[in-house]
Write an enzyme that holds these catalytic residues in place. Structure first.
Site, mmCIF file in Angstrom:
data_model
loop_
_atom_site.group_PDB
_atom_site.id
_atom_site.type_symbol
_atom_site.label_atom_id
_atom_site.label_comp_id
_atom_site.label_asym_id
_atom_site.label_seq_id
_atom_site.Cartn_x
_atom_site.Cartn_y
_atom_site.Cartn_z
ATOM 1 N N GLU A 124 0.457 -1.221 0.104
ATOM 2 C CA GLU A 124 -0.142 -0.077 0.169
ATOM 3 C C GLU A 124 0.568 1.424 -0.113
ATOM 4 O OE1 GLU A 124 -2.906 1.905 -0.257
ATOM 5 O OE2 GLU A 124 -3.670 0.290 0.017
ATOM 6 N N LYS A 200 5.356 4.281 -9.847
ATOM 7 C CA LYS A 200 4.220 3.899 -9.252
ATOM 8 C C LYS A 200 2.782 4.101 -10.481
ATOM 9 C CE LYS A 200 5.347 6.840 -6.149
ATOM 10 N NZ LYS A 200 5.837 8.483 -4.768
#
Length: 397
Positions: A124, A200
């Site tokens: 996460e 990302k």
């Protein structure tokens, strides 16, 4: 009691140990059991540190201890982070990570090893810092058909661009301030050249489409060439410049991934995401448009995201394993051509001559800036053939 090992006692690793101690009663109440840090693995010398008794330099101590069920990897870089993570998974230990480089480069291997050994690999904190984006995409949105993902994924570049837009600073001055405040490294390349944002958006694209593509095949442009004039013109056009990571499924079934500065109109929520904050927009056929916003970095926010993964695993220990995730590794040749993607463009050229096809024009200081109708970059290059192009920036679409 669940015992964990923290790999890397730096900024985020130290924050995680601090949070586990500070929130131990909350964690125990939420999970039904206590969580304890048994080992901290770091090759540096911590003689005299209050946690000296927990610090070891040899990862094999963790690997061979059956009491340790969760390993939190926060080393950074690809190696030895990947090697430690895959070894822990194969030893039947759950692994959580904040390391976007490892997830982007080896995510499919680590998820496969986790599934094979009936443990979890969670990450996460690898995207968006404290923003809960991985879990919603992995769980809540897993049955939706994701149309696109757009994100301001790097707080350093967002701080620099915000400073340029609102304070009229040049890129070099805004970067120097970011470095002085600790937002940017002495070598800021990973941030300002778009490398961090590329890793990302590749992770988010893999969550959306099940395939992780090599970062070096993704069209990536940073913010070094953004000028005060660009920022000023953006404001005049009712927009702000943001470094956007973009992923979408194209009409022919390919995946398009890109990282580049974009002119974001003021009516788009990402336009108002400023300073070191991150914002991520996910569009799905069923859910419509969703917006995730928050601090994208920082010691405690990122450590909090790592702790959330640990808590999720601990909660599932008593009721079975977490549902496995699976990615495949794609080839860069399979990606859609970013230059063939259609959008409006801002383009600035030297001189007062106006390229044919402009729908808006701003002329000042011996330069001409135009806004085009929606076209491809190939068409823009053809439109400006014979002109000295100073700047070209896509609009958010």
């Amino acid at each position: 009691m669940v015992k964990i090992a923290v790999i890397g006692f730096g900024n985020i690793g130290g924050g995680l140990v601090e949070l586990i101690d500070k929130h131990k009663e909350i964690i125990a109440r939420d999970c039904g059991t206590e969580v304890e840090v048994k080992y901290i693995v770091d090759i540096r010398d911590f003689t005299g540190h209050p946690l000296e008794s927990k610090i070891v330099k040899d990862f094999n101590v963790v690997l061979n201890d059956p009491e340790v069920s969760i390993v939190a990897e926060m080393i950074g870089g690809s190696h030895p982070a990947f090697d430690f993570s895959i070894a822990a998974l194969k030893a039947g230990k759950h692994v959580v990570s904040s390391n976007k480089e490892v997830v982007a480069n080896f995510g499919e291997q680590l998820l496969a090893a986790a599934a094979e050994n009936k443990v979890a690999y969670l990450f996460e904190a690898s995207v968006g810092g404290a923003i809960p984006i991985i879990r919603p995409m992995r769980e809540s949105l897993s049955s939706d058909d994701i149309i696109s993902v757009n994100g301001i994924l790097n707080g350093t570049t967002n701080f620099i661009l915000t400073n340029m837009l609102y304070n009229g600073k040049a890129f070099e001055d805004a970067l120097a301030e970011a470095q002085a405040l600790g937002y940017a490294e002495a070598n800021p390349s990973a941030d300002v050249d778009g490398i961090d944002a590329c890793r990302k958006i590749c992770i988010l694209a893999a969550l959306a489409y099940g395939v992780i593509y090599p970062c070096d095949s993704v069209a990536t442009e940073g913010i070094r060439n953004i000028s005060k004039r660009d920022a000023s013109d953006a404001s005049e056009l009712g927009a702000s410049i943001k470094l956007i990571g973009h992923a979408e499924k194209t009409a022919d079934g390919k995946v398009l991934i890109s990282v580049c500065p974009r002119m974001v109109p003021s009516d788009v929520p990402l336009s108002s995401v400023n300073d070191v904050f991150n914002g991520i927009m996910v569009s799905g056929k069923a859910v419509g448009d969703l917006m995730f916003y928050g601090r994208g970095a920082g010691r405690i926010p990122t450590a909090g995201a790592v702790l959330a993964d640990i808590v999720e695993i601990v909660k599932h220990l008593s009721c079975g394993q977490l549902p496995p995730s699976k990615w495949t590794r794609g080839a860069g040749s399979e990606l859609a051509d970013a230059k063939a993607a259609v959008s409006k463009f801002y383009c600035r050229v030297n001189g007062n001559k106006i390229p044919e096809g402009a729908i808006e024009v701003i002329q000042k200081d011996g330069e001409t800036a135009i806004v085009t109708a929606p076209i491809t970059e190939y068409e823009l290059d053809e439109m400006t053939k014979g002109f000295e192009v100073v700047s070209k920036i896509r609009f958010f679409a």
